[in-house]
Motif scaffolding. Structure first.
Motif, PDB file in Angstrom:
ATOM      1  N   ILE A   1     -49.211  19.983   4.311  1.00  0.00           N
ATOM      2  CA  ILE A   1     -49.637  20.535   3.023  1.00  0.00           C
ATOM      3  C   ILE A   1     -48.927  19.767   1.916  1.00  0.00           C
ATOM      4  O   ILE A   1     -47.697  19.663   1.913  1.00  0.00           O
ATOM      5  CB  ILE A   1     -49.303  22.041   2.926  1.00  0.00           C
ATOM      6  CG1 ILE A   1     -50.000  22.806   4.048  1.00  0.00           C
ATOM      7  CG2 ILE A   1     -49.703  22.585   1.564  1.00  0.00           C
ATOM      8  CD1 ILE A   1     -49.627  24.260   4.121  1.00  0.00           C
ATOM      9  N   GLN A   2     -49.706  19.234   0.975  1.00  0.00           N
ATOM     10  CA  GLN A   2     -49.156  18.546  -0.195  1.00  0.00           C
ATOM     11  C   GLN A   2     -49.685  19.253  -1.433  1.00  0.00           C
ATOM     12  O   GLN A   2     -50.894  19.419  -1.586  1.00  0.00           O
ATOM     13  CB  GLN A   2     -49.564  17.075  -0.211  1.00  0.00           C
ATOM     14  CG  GLN A   2     -48.939  16.278   0.926  1.00  0.00           C
ATOM     15  CD  GLN A   2     -49.343  14.822   0.886  1.00  0.00           C
ATOM     16  OE1 GLN A   2     -50.278  14.448   0.183  1.00  0.00           O
ATOM     17  NE2 GLN A   2     -48.649  13.994   1.645  1.00  0.00           N
ATOM     18  N   VAL A   3     -48.757  19.682  -2.284  1.00  0.00           N
ATOM     19  CA  VAL A   3     -49.120  20.432  -3.486  1.00  0.00           C
ATOM     20  C   VAL A   3     -48.613  19.674  -4.702  1.00  0.00           C
ATOM     21  O   VAL A   3     -47.457  19.272  -4.757  1.00  0.00           O
ATOM     22  CB  VAL A   3     -48.516  21.856  -3.447  1.00  0.00           C
ATOM     23  CG1 VAL A   3     -48.878  22.598  -4.722  1.00  0.00           C
ATOM     24  CG2 VAL A   3     -48.994  22.610  -2.230  1.00  0.00           C
ATOM     25  N   GLU A   4     -49.501  19.477  -5.676  1.00  0.00           N
ATOM     26  CA  GLU A   4     -49.109  18.872  -6.945  1.00  0.00           C
ATOM     27  C   GLU A   4     -49.345  19.921  -8.033  1.00  0.00           C
ATOM     28  O   GLU A   4     -50.483  20.326  -8.285  1.00  0.00           O
ATOM     29  CB  GLU A   4     -49.931  17.615  -7.237  1.00  0.00           C
ATOM     30  CG  GLU A   4     -49.547  16.934  -8.522  1.00  0.00           C
ATOM     31  CD  GLU A   4     -50.419  15.728  -8.822  1.00  0.00           C
ATOM     32  OE1 GLU A   4     -50.338  15.221  -9.956  1.00  0.00           O
ATOM     33  OE2 GLU A   4     -51.189  15.319  -7.947  1.00  0.00           O
ATOM     34  N   THR A   5     -48.261  20.392  -8.613  1.00  0.00           N
ATOM     35  CA  THR A   5     -48.373  21.430  -9.633  1.00  0.00           C
ATOM     36  C   THR A   5     -48.516  20.797 -11.009  1.00  0.00           C
ATOM     37  O   THR A   5     -48.076  19.656 -11.245  1.00  0.00           O
ATOM     38  CB  THR A   5     -47.144  22.351  -9.609  1.00  0.00           C
ATOM     39  OG1 THR A   5     -45.978  21.569  -9.834  1.00  0.00           O
ATOM     40  CG2 THR A   5     -47.022  23.071  -8.285  1.00  0.00           C
ATOM     41  N   HIS A   6     -49.130  21.538 -11.945  1.00  0.00           N
ATOM     42  CA  HIS A   6     -49.293  21.087 -13.336  1.00  0.00           C
ATOM     43  C   HIS A   6     -48.567  22.074 -14.235  1.00  0.00           C
ATOM     44  O   HIS A   6     -48.633  23.290 -14.026  1.00  0.00           O
ATOM     45  CB  HIS A   6     -50.778  21.024 -13.711  1.00  0.00           C
ATOM     46  CG  HIS A   6     -51.569  20.094 -12.843  1.00  0.00           C
ATOM     47  ND1 HIS A   6     -51.462  18.733 -12.906  1.00  0.00           N
ATOM     48  CD2 HIS A   6     -52.467  20.338 -11.854  1.00  0.00           C
ATOM     49  CE1 HIS A   6     -52.258  18.171 -12.025  1.00  0.00           C
ATOM     50  NE2 HIS A   6     -52.887  19.135 -11.353  1.00  0.00           N
ATOM     51  N   TYR A   7     -47.888  21.522 -15.247  1.00  0.00           N
ATOM     52  CA  TYR A   7     -47.171  22.384 -16.187  1.00  0.00           C
ATOM     53  C   TYR A   7     -48.170  23.124 -17.077  1.00  0.00           C
ATOM     54  O   TYR A   7     -49.264  22.608 -17.347  1.00  0.00           O
ATOM     55  CB  TYR A   7     -46.219  21.564 -17.052  1.00  0.00           C
ATOM     56  CG  TYR A   7     -45.080  20.976 -16.258  1.00  0.00           C
ATOM     57  CD1 TYR A   7     -44.071  21.801 -15.779  1.00  0.00           C
ATOM     58  CD2 TYR A   7     -45.013  19.614 -15.997  1.00  0.00           C
ATOM     59  CE1 TYR A   7     -43.018  21.273 -15.052  1.00  0.00           C
ATOM     60  CE2 TYR A   7     -43.969  19.077 -15.269  1.00  0.00           C
ATOM     61  CZ  TYR A   7     -42.983  19.906 -14.795  1.00  0.00           C
ATOM     62  OH  TYR A   7     -41.945  19.381 -14.061  1.00  0.00           O
TER      63      TYR A   7
ATOM     64  N   GLN B   1     -53.661  19.585  -1.049  1.00  0.00           N
ATOM     65  CA  GLN B   1     -54.326  18.861   0.039  1.00  0.00           C
ATOM     66  C   GLN B   1     -53.725  19.342   1.353  1.00  0.00           C
ATOM     67  O   GLN B   1     -52.515  19.272   1.552  1.00  0.00           O
ATOM     68  CB  GLN B   1     -54.124  17.352  -0.097  1.00  0.00           C
ATOM     69  CG  GLN B   1     -54.819  16.747  -1.297  1.00  0.00           C
ATOM     70  CD  GLN B   1     -54.582  15.252  -1.376  1.00  0.00           C
ATOM     71  OE1 GLN B   1     -53.698  14.731  -0.720  1.00  0.00           O
ATOM     72  NE2 GLN B   1     -55.367  14.567  -2.196  1.00  0.00           N
ATOM     73  N   ILE B   2     -54.596  19.842   2.201  1.00  0.00           N
ATOM     74  CA  ILE B   2     -54.160  20.331   3.511  1.00  0.00           C
ATOM     75  C   ILE B   2     -54.855  19.492   4.570  1.00  0.00           C
ATOM     76  O   ILE B   2     -56.080  19.420   4.603  1.00  0.00           O
ATOM     77  CB  ILE B   2     -54.507  21.822   3.697  1.00  0.00           C
ATOM     78  CG1 ILE B   2     -53.857  22.664   2.612  1.00  0.00           C
ATOM     79  CG2 ILE B   2     -54.094  22.301   5.077  1.00  0.00           C
ATOM     80  CD1 ILE B   2     -54.250  24.118   2.635  1.00  0.00           C
ATOM     81  N   THR B   3     -54.057  18.854   5.390  1.00  0.00           N
ATOM     82  CA  THR B   3     -54.618  18.102   6.516  1.00  0.00           C
ATOM     83  C   THR B   3     -54.055  18.703   7.799  1.00  0.00           C
ATOM     84  O   THR B   3     -52.868  19.003   7.884  1.00  0.00           O
ATOM     85  CB  THR B   3     -54.260  16.605   6.444  1.00  0.00           C
ATOM     86  OG1 THR B   3     -52.851  16.468   6.362  1.00  0.00           O
ATOM     87  CG2 THR B   3     -54.906  15.953   5.240  1.00  0.00           C
ATOM     88  N   THR B   4     -54.922  18.888   8.750  1.00  0.00           N
ATOM     89  CA  THR B   4     -54.484  19.459  10.025  1.00  0.00           C
ATOM     90  C   THR B   4     -54.843  18.520  11.155  1.00  0.00           C
ATOM     91  O   THR B   4     -55.892  17.875  11.133  1.00  0.00           O
ATOM     92  CB  THR B   4     -55.139  20.830  10.293  1.00  0.00           C
ATOM     93  OG1 THR B   4     -56.558  20.665  10.295  1.00  0.00           O
ATOM     94  CG2 THR B   4     -54.755  21.837   9.253  1.00  0.00           C
TER      95      THR B   4
END
Length: 190
Positions: free
Chosen positions: A153-159, A36-39
């Protein structure tokens, strides 16, 4: 008569081994990361005040009409004072000439006969000049405000998802070994 030698037949079957293999499998799946990118856009504000202009026409008015009552009175007063001092100086000069009446050109008629023109009143107006109108322009500097842009920038990674099936080997006996003896035919008739 030939004699026959009896022959024993031996039959043998060999052992057969069967091998079946199943290949192993490995699968790796990794879902995409959620991002998710917010500017917040940058902001630039410029406020410009108009230039300040002052026009001073007081000296021009003084040259045209005499200016204010106070200015005009001041010029009259200064002018009358000068006229008075000039009048005293002129009377003293005329008195000295009359005192020297025995010299040519200093007769009473000649000294006072030239004094028939009226004395002009002092000038009530200011001097005429190109610089009588003063224009002053003061430029006001602009006010600039800037707020920089921000990126969040918020990044949620998945295994990764890993599935593994091992390979297998199946070994079995397809055919048993065997041995068989076949005796010769014996002719019992004699």
């Amino acid at each position: 008569m030939t004699q026959m030698i009896p022959i024993v037949q031996i039959r043998q079957t060999i052992a057969l081994i069967g091998i079946e293999t199943t290949a192993g499998s490995l699968s790796i799946v990794q879902p995409k990361s959620d991002m998710q990118i917010t500017t917040t856009p940058g902001q630039l504000e410029i406020r410009q005040s108009p230039a300040e202009m002052t026009i001073d026409q007081s000296q021009a008015r003084a040259a045209y009409t005499g200016g204010t009552y106070r200015e005009m009175s001041q010029r009259i007063y200064s002018g009358v004072e000068q006229l008075w001092l000039q009048g005293i100086a002129k009377r003293m000069e005329q008195g000295e000439r009359v005192a020297n009446f025995h010299k040519p050109g200093n007769s009473i008629a000649e000294v006072y006969g030239e004094d028939w023109q009226p004395v002009s009143y002092p000038e009530i107006r200011g001097p005429a000049s190109v610089d009588n109108v003063r224009i002053d322009v003061r430029v006001v500097p602009p006010q600039i405000e800037y707020r920089r842009a921000e990126v969040n920038i918020q990044v949620e990674t998945h295994y990764p998802e890993i599935n593994y099936t091992p390979s297998s080997v199946d070994i079995y006996l397809r055919q048993k070994p065997s041995i068989s003896f076949i005796p010769p035919e014996i002719d019992i008739q004699m």
